[in-house]
Every structure is written in C-alpha cells, then in structure tokens.
Design an enzyme around this catalytic site. Structure first.
Site, PDB file in Angstrom:
ATOM      1  N   GLN A  24       0.831  -1.201   0.000  1.00 38.02           N
ATOM      2  CA  GLN A  24       0.000   0.000   0.000  1.00 38.02           C
ATOM      3  C   GLN A  24       0.867   1.254   0.000  1.00 38.02           C
ATOM      4  O   GLN A  24       0.342   2.359  -0.111  1.00 38.02           O
ATOM      5  CB  GLN A  24      -0.906  -0.007   1.231  1.00 38.02           C
ATOM      6  CG  GLN A  24      -1.905  -1.149   1.262  1.00 38.02           C
ATOM      7  CD  GLN A  24      -2.653  -1.225   2.586  1.00 38.02           C
ATOM      8  OE1 GLN A  24      -2.145  -1.723   3.584  1.00 38.02           O
ATOM      9  NE2 GLN A  24      -3.873  -0.726   2.600  1.00 38.02           N
ATOM     10  N   VAL A  34       3.815   3.987  -1.278  1.00 35.29           N
ATOM     11  CA  VAL A  34       4.145   4.614  -2.563  1.00 35.29           C
ATOM     12  C   VAL A  34       5.614   5.023  -2.605  1.00 35.29           C
ATOM     13  O   VAL A  34       6.015   5.825  -3.440  1.00 35.29           O
ATOM     14  CB  VAL A  34       3.235   5.843  -2.816  1.00 35.29           C
ATOM     15  CG1 VAL A  34       1.783   5.417  -2.949  1.00 35.29           C
ATOM     16  CG2 VAL A  34       3.377   6.891  -1.701  1.00 35.29           C
ATOM     17  N   ASP A  35       6.423   4.445  -1.706  1.00 34.51           N
ATOM     18  CA  ASP A  35       7.800   4.909  -1.535  1.00 34.51           C
ATOM     19  C   ASP A  35       8.846   4.121  -2.317  1.00 34.51           C
ATOM     20  O   ASP A  35      10.014   4.511  -2.373  1.00 34.51           O
ATOM     21  CB  ASP A  35       8.183   4.910  -0.050  1.00 34.51           C
ATOM     22  CG  ASP A  35       7.890   3.587   0.659  1.00 34.51           C
ATOM     23  OD1 ASP A  35       8.089   2.516   0.039  1.00 34.51           O
ATOM     24  OD2 ASP A  35       7.469   3.618   1.830  1.00 34.51           O
ATOM     25  N   HIS A  55      -1.243   1.314  -4.497  1.00 28.07           N
ATOM     26  CA  HIS A  55      -1.606   2.737  -4.545  1.00 28.07           C
ATOM     27  C   HIS A  55      -0.695   3.555  -5.448  1.00 28.07           C
ATOM     28  O   HIS A  55      -0.690   4.778  -5.370  1.00 28.07           O
ATOM     29  CB  HIS A  55      -1.614   3.317  -3.131  1.00 28.07           C
ATOM     30  CG  HIS A  55      -2.667   2.720  -2.260  1.00 28.07           C
ATOM     31  ND1 HIS A  55      -2.583   2.688  -0.881  1.00 28.07           N
ATOM     32  CD2 HIS A  55      -3.849   2.111  -2.571  1.00 28.07           C
ATOM     33  CE1 HIS A  55      -3.646   2.095  -0.387  1.00 28.07           C
ATOM     34  NE2 HIS A  55      -4.430   1.734  -1.387  1.00 28.07           N
ATOM     35  N   CYS A  72      -0.069  12.895 -16.513  1.00 23.09           N
ATOM     36  CA  CYS A  72      -0.910  14.008 -16.956  1.00 23.09           C
ATOM     37  C   CYS A  72      -2.354  13.527 -16.994  1.00 23.09           C
ATOM     38  O   CYS A  72      -2.665  12.512 -17.625  1.00 23.09           O
ATOM     39  CB  CYS A  72      -0.475  14.499 -18.330  1.00 23.09           C
ATOM     40  SG  CYS A  72      -1.572  15.766 -19.008  1.00 23.09           S
ATOM     41  N   CYS A  76      -3.597  13.992 -21.102  1.00 21.92           N
ATOM     42  CA  CYS A  76      -3.119  13.146 -22.206  1.00 21.92           C
ATOM     43  C   CYS A  76      -2.572  11.802 -21.754  1.00 21.92           C
ATOM     44  O   CYS A  76      -2.276  10.945 -22.585  1.00 21.92           O
ATOM     45  CB  CYS A  76      -2.056  13.890 -23.021  1.00 21.92           C
ATOM     46  SG  CYS A  76      -0.472  14.136 -22.170  1.00 21.92           S
ATOM     47  N   GLY A 110       2.553  -4.052   8.994  1.00 23.80           N
ATOM     48  CA  GLY A 110       2.516  -2.609   9.210  1.00 23.80           C
ATOM     49  C   GLY A 110       1.341  -1.889   8.597  1.00 23.80           C
ATOM     50  O   GLY A 110       1.483  -0.764   8.131  1.00 23.80           O
ATOM     51  N   SER A 139      -2.857  -0.844   9.313  1.00 22.33           N
ATOM     52  CA  SER A 139      -4.025  -0.871  10.195  1.00 22.33           C
ATOM     53  C   SER A 139      -5.233  -1.478   9.493  1.00 22.33           C
ATOM     54  O   SER A 139      -6.228  -1.804  10.140  1.00 22.33           O
ATOM     55  CB  SER A 139      -4.378   0.549  10.650  1.00 22.33           C
ATOM     56  OG  SER A 139      -4.845   1.309   9.545  1.00 22.33           O
TER      57      SER A 139
END
Length: 299
Positions: free
Chosen positions: A117, A119-120, A135, A143, A146, A234, A236
């Site tokens: 989950q 985004v790092d 995610h 964009c 486009c 990690g 919840s």
C-alpha cells in the site's frame, strides 16, 4: 456535499489482544507461498511516518482527496508545494531491516509475491521483485489530460526552476510524501503543467477518495488466490483497499497473519497478530529461519 473517505477506525470491545510470539509467522514462511501485504508501518523505520500509529500524520493532517485536487487550482498549488518540499526528504529514504528481510524471504523462495500500500518504492530498493504497488508510486507523474508519464525527478527539477528560493521549513512529513506547510508558506508557488499538452500533472498515486485501477485490484485478487497464506506487515487495514484482500483470504480458509503493533481492522480474520516492532521482528524471523538479510539498501 461530498463525503470524505474513511480515515479512522475504532477497535471494537473484546477484540483479541496481540501476541509477542512470532512462531506462527515463522511456520507460515517455512510452508512457503506467503503473500505479503505491507502498509505504512513498514517504512517508519526508514524515516517515513505512518498515518495512524502513535504520532501518525492523521493526528495533525488530513490528506487531500482526489476530488479536491481535480476541482481546485489552489488545492493543486497547495499540494504541489507541500509535495515538492516533502520529496526532497522522501526521495532520500532508504530501505530498513524490514524491507531487506522481505526481500531475503523472496530470494529464498518463501514468498509468492508482495502487495504494498506504500508509494515509496522501498521494497524494490531493497531487492524485492514481485511487487504490486496497490496505490501507485511517487516516482512517477501522470498528466490527467493526455496520460503521458514523466519521472518525478524530472518534474522536481522543473518545479525547482519555476520556484527559485523556495525553502520553507516544514512542520512534518506525511506517508504520501507531502510536507506540512501553512498557506503563508505555500504563498504563490508555481505549479508546472504537462510538458506535452500543458494539462494538469498528478503524482501516479491513488489519492484518498480515488479508486484503485480495476486491473490492479484483479491482479491482487489473483495473487491472494495463488498464495498459501497472507502476511500483513505494518497496516491498520482501516481502508477497504487492503482489507478486502484479508477478507478474501479468510473466506478461502487461508491463514492470515499480521505483524502490527496496534490493533487492526483485520484482526478478527487473523490467525494471529504479532504486536512487535517490524524491523526487529522480521530480522529475528530471518535469523530463526537461517536466512541472511544482508544490506541491499539502494545507493
């Protein structure tokens, strides 16, 4: 009036307490074909805060929703100013022992895959390969007009050129990579458009209030079907995007194991919840299984 997405969850009375015995997790790993579902708590030891743990960012910050971002130029200005500043710290984060342990389990052939989950990009930086980013990733920008993708680093350079001297001091960093700034600190920050069509740019991440792409959800459901057990690290499990996979595994009779210090919304479906810190626990599990972790942190 739009309803804000669910951001919190209150544990019900009588929820089974967590344990400090990680042996059931070790047993699942020995059996193999474990699917990992990771959340923000796995990255806290890399300096990225989580949403809901002790001192989590939701105690001081409400994430921007997709609707706010798309409806308001001023909201986009605020988001990009905060995200541009946060990226300087976020982009320097490195994998911790937990990420490296997951990568080591994968190299040993104990995992069927990883759904994150987060985004790092820290799973991949640690060496994991079979990762689905539920995610999205802050490494990419898309964009909305486009559909062109650009690297975050390239957009960061454009933002820096458009905002010379932008050096406010943030009150904190959030799991989605943006920093806490006041409206005065945001000021007249200049947002850059798509280099191809001048459309609106958005990080290629799923905002609160936005749906995960259906094909990505389908792939994750297939991964749950293919796995022998599900190991949550990690998270919840407050939002449905991750909880649905726990419920799917439980319905199929697959063991669900959770390592998370605090109670989760998935505890009722779990064989066990290990209430211990992630890095030390996963390192201890690797030691118990005689699996070297090494140091695969990105350079």
């Amino acid at each position: 009036m739009r309803m804000r997405p669910t951001l919190s969850w209150t544990p019900p009375v009588g929820l089974r307490p967590g344990t400090t015995d990680p042996e059931p997790v070790a047993e699942a790993l020995r059996d193999g074909d474990v699917l990992v579902l990771s959340g923000a708590g796995l990255s806290t030891e890399s300096g990225i805060p989580d949403y809901r743990g002790k001192g989590g960012s939701l105690s001081r910050h409400t994430p921007m929703t997709y609707q706010e971002f798309t409806d308001s130029a001023q909201a986009r200005r605020r988001y990009w100013a905060r995200s541009h500043l946060g990226w300087r710290t976020f982009g320097r984060a490195r994998p911790n022992a937990g990420h490296r342990a997951v990568a080591a389990f994968e190299r040993r052939g104990l995992l069927s895959g990883v759904i994150t989950q987060n985004v790092d990009g820290l799973h991949q930086a640690a060496g994991s390969e079979g990762v689905v980013e539920l995610h999205g990733s802050l490494e990419r920008v898309v964009c909305l007009s486009c559909g062109t993708f650009a690297s975050r680093r390239a957009v960061a350079r454009r933002l820096a050129d458009a905002n010379p001297g932008f050096e406010p001091v943030a009150a904190g960093l959030n799991p989605d990579g943006d920093a806490d700034l006041t409206d005065a600190q945001v000021g007249d920050f200049q947002v850059v458009p798509c280099a191809r069509c001048a459309g609106v740019l958005k990080p290629d991440v799923v905002f609160f209030g936005e749906s995960v792409p259906p094909q990505r959800v389908l792939r994750c459901r297939e991964m749950v079907d293919e796995a022998r057990s599900l190991l949550v690290l990690g998270s919840s499990l407050t939002v449905m995007s991750g909880l649905r996979f726990v419920r799917q595994a439980a319905r199929a009779g697959k063991p669900v194991l959770i390592v998370n210090h605090d109670p989760t919304r998935g505890d009722e479906h779990a064989l066990t919840r290990v209430a211990l810190p992630l890095g030390p626990t996963l390192t201890a599990l690797a030691d118990r299984l005689a699996i070297p972790i090494g140091d695969r942190a990105a350079t």
